[in-house]
Design an enzyme around this catalytic site. Structure first.
Site, PDB file in Angstrom:
ATOM      1  N   SER A   1     -49.024  53.109 -15.041  1.00 21.00           N
ATOM      2  CA  SER A   1     -50.397  52.705 -14.747  1.00 21.00           C
ATOM      3  C   SER A   1     -51.402  53.021 -15.837  1.00 21.00           C
ATOM      4  O   SER A   1     -52.462  52.394 -15.897  1.00 21.00           O
ATOM      5  CB  SER A   1     -50.859  53.361 -13.438  1.00 21.00           C
ATOM      6  OG  SER A   1     -50.842  54.771 -13.550  1.00 21.00           O
TER       7      SER A   1
ATOM      8  N   HIS B   1     -47.839  48.606  -9.735  1.00 19.68           N
ATOM      9  CA  HIS B   1     -48.461  47.712 -10.709  1.00 19.68           C
ATOM     10  C   HIS B   1     -47.533  46.575 -11.141  1.00 19.68           C
ATOM     11  O   HIS B   1     -47.844  45.858 -12.090  1.00 19.68           O
ATOM     12  CB  HIS B   1     -48.937  48.505 -11.924  1.00 19.68           C
ATOM     13  CG  HIS B   1     -50.144  49.338 -11.648  1.00 19.68           C
ATOM     14  ND1 HIS B   1     -51.421  48.834 -11.700  1.00 19.68           N
ATOM     15  CD2 HIS B   1     -50.280  50.641 -11.303  1.00 19.68           C
ATOM     16  CE1 HIS B   1     -52.295  49.779 -11.405  1.00 19.68           C
ATOM     17  NE2 HIS B   1     -51.631  50.891 -11.163  1.00 19.68           N
TER      18      HIS B   1
ATOM     19  N   LYS C   1     -53.318  46.197  -4.519  1.00 25.57           N
ATOM     20  CA  LYS C   1     -53.633  45.750  -5.875  1.00 25.57           C
ATOM     21  C   LYS C   1     -53.536  44.229  -5.945  1.00 25.57           C
ATOM     22  O   LYS C   1     -54.454  43.547  -5.555  1.00 25.57           O
ATOM     23  CB  LYS C   1     -52.734  46.471  -6.873  1.00 25.57           C
ATOM     24  CG  LYS C   1     -53.016  47.978  -6.921  1.00 25.57           C
ATOM     25  CD  LYS C   1     -52.173  48.703  -7.934  1.00 25.57           C
ATOM     26  CE  LYS C   1     -52.615  50.145  -8.121  1.00 25.57           C
ATOM     27  NZ  LYS C   1     -52.471  50.984  -6.918  1.00 25.57           N
TER      28      LYS C   1
END
Length: 394
Positions: A181, A209, A240
């Site tokens: 990240s 991610h 996300k």
């Protein structure tokens, strides 16, 4: 001295080091141009990779489910908080991740806190990349297993740890982020899986991610490398690229059923509001039906990354939409962030303890929703401020 004076002292030490950061207030939807503290700026700090957080289809799905099921679930999953829409979401996630089953947690952080202690405990070992996310570190500590670290993305060092620990522990678990990240690089999963199979270890990938970013339709790093069926546990987030809230665990059905009984955050937290589950389902449907969203994300990523490197800025080893501008000095990194904001670009400065000392940076994340004009304006701001601060010499 008051019992709480130490709190003020800690805050003052942060301020003196130039590391104190008041919370920014977002006063608009999470968009490429967002209103932050009363001013519209280009937003380069959002995890909203595909621009779905403000998508009207997700909002409509959330409203419809709220009208049907109510605002909240009213209970933990194991009592009477498992609604039909929760089960539908988990079936869809298992299909999406090519696993036997899946379960949703309240966040990606609580996934790691809840799952790792179920897989390993005293007498076991966790073999962890040294740059793994804080939630992985905390989950490892909670497990009471022995924590063995290997140098970041160093497969020779990973094999050294595997050889040295062979025969010493009941079970061994290799754990890694899919995408890191802070640096934006991708884990060397094919080699990790081969080593795990060679030395008889379980594998665990946190795809926070990677979900919505890597693999066909955003299925993640395991799919990206063609490793379906060879990774024991996949953890991901719904907060996300999916644009909503929560985390999920995908893997063997036996693991998921065991988590129903032993995953502490799952056991002792109220389940998601039904509107959240409905919006997540809609987001996955969009990801499957509109691959152009992910294509646009990667087009923007390549363009912006090239623009930063052409300016002579240090972007490290990034391979994804997470592109750090590495400054090194903590104070200067915060100055860069502050000056960019003055120029109309919000890109958060990050320093110790989030990253090692001497590795402070401004982290940027582009999304599918950014326009070329947004990115050009942001690059112009980096050029201007970078020269002011001596980060760009030409």
């Amino acid at each position: 001295m008051a019992l709480t004076d130490f709190l003020v002292e800690e805050l003052n030490s942060l301020k003196q080091a130039g590391l104190y950061r008041p919370l920014k207030e977002l006063q608009s939807p999470q968009r490429p141009r967002s209103v932050i503290d009363g001013r519209e700026v280009i937003n380069l700090s959002s995890n909203n990779y595909l621009g779905l957080a403000d998508d009207p289809r997700l909002k409509d799905a959330m409203i419809a489910a709220t009208e049907k099921y109510g605002a909240g679930s009213g209970a933990v999953r194991t009592i009477i908080g498992t609604m039909s829409i929760h089960n539908e979401l988990e079936r869809k996630l298992a299909e999406f991740k090519h696993t036997e089953a899946a379960v949703v947690f309240q966040s990606g952080f609580t996934c790691n806190s809840g799952v790792i202690p179920v897989l390993v405990g005293e007498g076991d070992a966790v073999i962890s990349d040294e740059l793994n996310h804080a939630s992985i570190i905390d989950g490892c500590r909670l497990s009471k297993a022995k924590i063995l670290r290997y140098k970041h993305a160093d497969m020779d060092d990973l094999e050294r740890v595997l050889k040295e620990s062979e025969g010493q522990y009941r079970r061994r678990l290799i754990i890694t982020d899919g995408v890191f990240s802070m640096d934006g690089d991708i884990a060397r999963l094919p080699e990790i899986v081969e080593l795990a199979e060679k030395y008889g270890c379980m594998t665990y990938v946190d795809d926070a991610h990677s979900s919505g970013v890597l693999g066909k339709n955003g299925q993640g790093s395991v799919h990206h490398f063609g490793l379906n069926g060879r990774v024991t546990v996949q953890v991901g987030t719904l907060s996300k690229a999916v644009g909503v809230l929560g985390g999920y665990v995908a893997g063997p059905k036996a693991l998921i059923e065991l988590l129903w009984h032993k995953g502490r955050p799952f056991l002792f937290s109220t389940s998601h509001p039904p509107g959240v589950a409905a919006a997540c389902l809609k987001a996955i449907e969009i990801m499957e039906q509109e691959p152009e969203l992910i294509e646009r994300l990667w087009e923007n990523t390549r363009y912006f990354k090239k623009g930063l490197t052409d300016l002579g800025l240090d972007t490290g080893h990034s391979e994804t939409p997470i592109t750090p501008v590495i400054v090194g000095d903590e104070v200067k990194a915060m100055q860069l962030s502050d000056r960019l904001l003055e120029e109309g670009v919000f890109a958060q400065g990050i320093a110790f303890p989030t990253v090692p000392r001497g590795k402070a940076r401004v982290r940027t994340i582009v999304t599918a929703a950014h326009t070329r004009a947004d990115l050009d304006e942001a690059l112009a701001a980096f050029a201007k401020v970078g020269r002011e601060l001596g980060l760009i010499r030409a």
